[in-house]
Design an enzyme around this catalytic site. Structure first.
Site, PDB file in Angstrom:
ATOM      1  N   ASP A  58     -49.255 -63.856 -33.696  1.00  0.00           N
ATOM      2  CA  ASP A  58     -48.023 -63.575 -34.431  1.00  0.00           C
ATOM      3  C   ASP A  58     -46.829 -63.493 -33.486  1.00  0.00           C
ATOM      4  OD1 ASP A  58     -49.286 -61.277 -33.386  1.00  0.00           O
ATOM      5  OD2 ASP A  58     -48.136 -59.960 -34.698  1.00  0.00           O
ATOM      6  N   GLU A 112     -50.757 -58.725 -34.611  1.00  0.00           N
ATOM      7  CA  GLU A 112     -50.932 -57.667 -33.620  1.00  0.00           C
ATOM      8  C   GLU A 112     -49.690 -56.800 -33.504  1.00  0.00           C
ATOM      9  OE1 GLU A 112     -50.475 -55.445 -30.123  1.00  0.00           O
ATOM     10  OE2 GLU A 112     -49.384 -57.335 -30.353  1.00  0.00           O
ATOM     11  N   GLU A 113     -48.530 -57.394 -33.775  1.00  0.00           N
ATOM     12  CA  GLU A 113     -47.263 -56.711 -33.500  1.00  0.00           C
ATOM     13  C   GLU A 113     -46.868 -55.675 -34.548  1.00  0.00           C
ATOM     14  OE1 GLU A 113     -45.645 -56.816 -30.880  1.00  0.00           O
ATOM     15  OE2 GLU A 113     -45.980 -58.723 -29.861  1.00  0.00           O
ATOM     16  N   ARG A 156     -58.338 -52.202 -15.540  1.00  0.00           N
ATOM     17  CA  ARG A 156     -58.408 -50.745 -15.414  1.00  0.00           C
ATOM     18  C   ARG A 156     -59.569 -50.214 -16.240  1.00  0.00           C
ATOM     19  NH1 ARG A 156     -55.456 -46.879 -13.267  1.00  0.00           N
ATOM     20  NH2 ARG A 156     -55.851 -44.747 -13.950  1.00  0.00           N
ATOM     21  N   HIS A 215     -40.682 -58.816 -25.335  1.00  0.00           N
ATOM     22  CA  HIS A 215     -39.872 -58.466 -26.510  1.00  0.00           C
ATOM     23  C   HIS A 215     -38.369 -58.619 -26.212  1.00  0.00           C
ATOM     24  CE1 HIS A 215     -43.166 -56.091 -28.859  1.00  0.00           C
ATOM     25  NE2 HIS A 215     -43.702 -57.015 -28.077  1.00  0.00           N
TER      26      HIS A 215
END
Length: 387
Positions: free
Chosen positions: A78, A136-137, A175, A358
């Site tokens: 998306d 996802e956003e 991580r 973004h």
């Protein structure tokens, strides 16, 4: 098998796919054409897939000739409600919509990975599940509904990566444990009592009440959360639009809370409501609130994360595999990790100039996609023989 050489042979198609998607972005939960593009790609190869998974999701499955484990790879597709301001041939053609986070590159990467896995299927072990995720956003995201629709059924492990404009090409950031934050948000409407600016004693000024609330909430992290833990509370919106001689009847505030552990997340929510209600009582005002529990924290599994680290160190295209500092950004990849072992890592794609995700000028160095594809391929294939 040199997976990077296999990816390099697909370089031009990788770039072509990414640029097409960059020019034709679609917002979260509206990605019908992007889903059709993904389906058409697999149709041409002959790869079996399931469409409309949990919404606009697409899940392709490639089965090797030999028995083995089931490895899932995920990419989101998306875009964002941002105007593309880059002066490039592949600039977004949709006003006010652009791929400002790299999801076009994620999709191109996974499609090429799928193509190579399909070409190698006669010599591969196990099964490869390629999860092309929508939305996802925008909360509630696409991962949760795709999981509910069975995208992880039978999956033993999942890997995902995010192209990063903040890290150089060839750099892989990993991580163990919490890597990205849980993301909650809120919208508050304060109901005071408006009136004439010349007679403030007759009013309950929603602007003053809202301002006091902002100040009070800023003490939560500094005075309620242990300094050993991490949390963020940010007010992103404060609206009370009136004429200069009108005292506000209502004010609207919106913001976000970011945490890494469920204990801190619960503490922040509890204390948030306590401060909100106390501030309203002090000013004899009322409120309504929409408190949205967003994505949980991305918590990487140790074995799979260290496995990816070791994979990165094997590849010539990776020049630096480093342990990342956790980020307060959010990702609904977190939901997959609550169901199966796996890890989410960053792949460098610094475009040559400093620009955050973004942002209207966001872009990537497309060589980063080749590294991402090689990482996913090597991890997926090598995991078949990992203990």
């Amino acid at each position: 098998m040199n997976v990077y050489e296999l990816v390099a042979k697909q370089k031009q198609q990788l770039i072509d796919i990414r640029r097409y998607l960059h020019m034709h972005p679609e917002l979260s939960f509206q990605e019908q054409n992007t889903a059709k593009y993904i389906q058409a790609f697999y149709d041409e190869l002959g790869v079996p897939y399931r469409a409309n998974v949990g919404g606009n999701g697409v899940v392709a499955t490639i089965t090797g000739a030999l028995p083995g484990k089931t490895v899932a790879l995920r990419a989101d597709f998306d875009a964002l409600p941002i105007q593309d301001e880059k002066d490039v041939p592949y600039k977004s053609t949709i006003p006010g919509v652009m791929h400002a986070c790299g999801h076009d590159g994620h999709t191109a990467t996974l499609l090429i990975v799928g193509k190579i896995l399909w070409q190698l299927r006669d010599e591969l072990r196990g099964t490869y599940v390629l999860i092309h995720q929508h939305a996802e956003e925008l909360d509630p995201g696409g991962a949760k509904s795709m999981i509910e629709d069975g995208c992880l059924d039978g999956v033993d492990v999942i890997f995902g990566t995010h192209l990063s404009s903040n890290h150089d090409v060839g750099h892989i950031g990993y991580r163990v444990g919490p890597m990205m934050a849980a993301c909650d948000s809120f919208d508050i409407t304060i109901q005071g009592r408006g009136g004439h600016g010349a007679h403030p004693h007759q009013t309950k000024d929603a602007v003053v009440i809202g301002s006091q609330l902002v100040l009070n909430l800023q003490q939560l992290v500094s005075r309620r959360v242990s300094p050993i833990e991490s949390a963020v509370l940010s007010i992103g919106g404060f609206v009370a639009d009136n004429a200069s001689n009108v005292i506000a009847d209502t004010a609207k505030l919106s913001g976000t809370i970011r945490t890494f552990t469920e204990e801190t997340r619960e503490l922040m929510e509890q204390e948030f409501y306590r401060v909100l209600e106390g501030t309203m009582i002090a000013h004899d005002a009322s409120y309504t609130i929409d408190f949205i529990k967003g994505y949980p924290a991305v918590v990487n599994h140790e074995h799979e994360t260290l496995f990816v680290r070791d994979v990165a160190k094997q590849l010539d295209c990776v020049t630096n595999a480093f342990e990342m500092v956790p980020t307060m950004g959010g990702e609904d990849f977190a939901y997959y990790l609550q169901h199966v072992p796996g890890t989410f890592f960053y792949t460098g794609a610094y475009p040559g100039y400093d620009v955050p995700h973004h942002h209207p000028m966001f872009d990537i160095d497309e060589r980063g996609m080749e590294v991402a594809a090689a990482m996913l391929l090597q991890a997926a294939i090598e995991y078949q023989s990992a203990s």
